[in-house]
Design an enzyme around this catalytic site. Sequence first.
Site, PDB file in Angstrom:
ATOM      1  CB  SER A  10      42.574  45.730  20.165  1.00 44.22           C
ATOM      2  OG  SER A  10      43.865  45.595  21.310  1.00 44.22           O
ATOM      3  CD  GLU A  12      40.856  39.196  26.584  1.00 45.46           C
ATOM      4  OE1 GLU A  12      42.132  39.146  26.228  1.00 45.46           O
ATOM      5  OE2 GLU A  12      40.461  38.765  27.821  1.00 45.46           O
ATOM      6  CB  ALA A  46      40.748  26.933  32.509  1.00 40.75           C
ATOM      7  CG  HIS A  71      43.456  34.489  23.372  1.00 41.34           C
ATOM      8  ND1 HIS A  71      43.574  34.882  24.912  1.00 41.34           N
ATOM      9  CD2 HIS A  71      43.016  35.812  22.870  1.00 41.34           C
ATOM     10  CE1 HIS A  71      43.379  36.213  25.239  1.00 41.34           C
ATOM     11  NE2 HIS A  71      42.926  36.739  23.691  1.00 41.34           N
ATOM     12  CG  ASP A 103      44.972  30.224  33.589  1.00 37.13           C
ATOM     13  OD1 ASP A 103      45.967  30.704  33.866  1.00 37.13           O
ATOM     14  OD2 ASP A 103      43.716  30.519  33.297  1.00 37.13           O
ATOM     15  CG  HIS A 145      53.185  34.329  34.680  1.00 35.20           C
ATOM     16  ND1 HIS A 145      52.835  33.099  35.659  1.00 35.20           N
ATOM     17  CD2 HIS A 145      52.236  34.139  33.838  1.00 35.20           C
ATOM     18  CE1 HIS A 145      52.179  32.424  35.316  1.00 35.20           C
ATOM     19  NE2 HIS A 145      51.647  32.758  33.989  1.00 35.20           N
ATOM     20  CE  LYS A 161      56.157  35.389  26.615  1.00 30.43           C
ATOM     21  NZ  LYS A 161      54.585  35.738  27.490  1.00 30.43           N
ATOM     22  CD  GLN A 172      46.120  39.800  34.121  1.00 27.25           C
ATOM     23  OE1 GLN A 172      45.351  40.477  33.489  1.00 27.25           O
ATOM     24  NE2 GLN A 172      46.385  38.637  34.379  1.00 27.25           N
ATOM     25  CG  PHE A 212      39.456  38.443  37.119  1.00 26.82           C
ATOM     26  CD1 PHE A 212      39.847  36.963  37.071  1.00 26.82           C
ATOM     27  CD2 PHE A 212      39.805  39.357  36.277  1.00 26.82           C
ATOM     28  CE1 PHE A 212      40.323  36.603  35.552  1.00 26.82           C
ATOM     29  CE2 PHE A 212      40.421  38.845  34.880  1.00 26.82           C
ATOM     30  CZ  PHE A 212      40.786  37.809  34.664  1.00 26.82           C
ATOM     31  CG  HIS A 262      44.062  44.368  24.684  1.00 26.77           C
ATOM     32  ND1 HIS A 262      43.486  43.870  23.238  1.00 26.77           N
ATOM     33  CD2 HIS A 262      43.741  43.268  25.181  1.00 26.77           C
ATOM     34  CE1 HIS A 262      43.075  42.636  23.172  1.00 26.77           C
ATOM     35  NE2 HIS A 262      43.277  42.304  24.386  1.00 26.77           N
TER      36      HIS A 262
END
Length: 281
Positions: A10, A12, A46, A71, A103, A145, A161, A172, A212, A262
């Site tokens: 996939s 993004e 954001a 998203h 965020d 995270h 979750k 990520q 980044f 992904h």
Amino acid sequence: MNVNPNIPISFEFFPPKTEEGLAKLHQVHSALSERNPEFFSVTYGAGGSTQERTINTVLDLHAKGIPTAPHLSCIGSTEDTLHALLDRYKAQGINRIVALRGDLPSGMGGSTGGDFRFASDLVAFIRHHYGDAFHLEVAAYPEMHPQAPSFDADVRNFVHKAEQGADSAITQYFFNPDAYFHFVGRVRALGCNIPIVPGIMPITNYTKLARFSDACGAEIPRWMRKQLESYGDDSDSIKAFGLDVISRLCEELLANGAPGLHFYSMNQAEPNLLLCDRLGL
């Protein structure tokens, strides 16, 4: 290594800000569509700042025949606004959602500014009101995270979750495969068996990648940093090195059980196509 050419992939995208960007995105979408991805996803800015662009981009791309997953973020989302948006997506045949906390806005003391505090709340809400109408993707952080109090807490939050109804996860991006395998192992030990798909970032520009990565907590190993730094402004060498490194990463991930890939396309076709070609996808 021979990679299964049918492994699910996939890509993004992020919503373009200009008409020129939109025209380019359509070209990129067309080129990447030829690799038969399982779906495309479209990010959320954001604080929900690109919500309308996200919606329009999702519906536009979805109409071209390949499933597109928007998203959704907790930031600024109320139950009423989320109901309206999900009803709109459902009516248009959208059946996959990437559910994220998002965020946190600065100066809000950790508040999301909406009715949902965590992605798990978002997942639970969608499952309660929409049943199985949507396949729900959530985020995973193999290197933790950046705002989690500990790695153990982050793993538990991820499992929570899944327990709320997530179907699968996208990580990520990372460059250390051991981080991915360790995270998956910890999650499996807690009885969570949803697919965890590695997020893959092509390397084309070291300065942007370093900035980044520092912001999002993705570690660039020292040996990679030093090699990339040694190329200076030689973009061809950076891209060639990046293609070698990322293709080897993907091969190792797939050889050891990763259920798919992904790609964070950055709205570019060539780096992603080169990776797919190298991997035989």
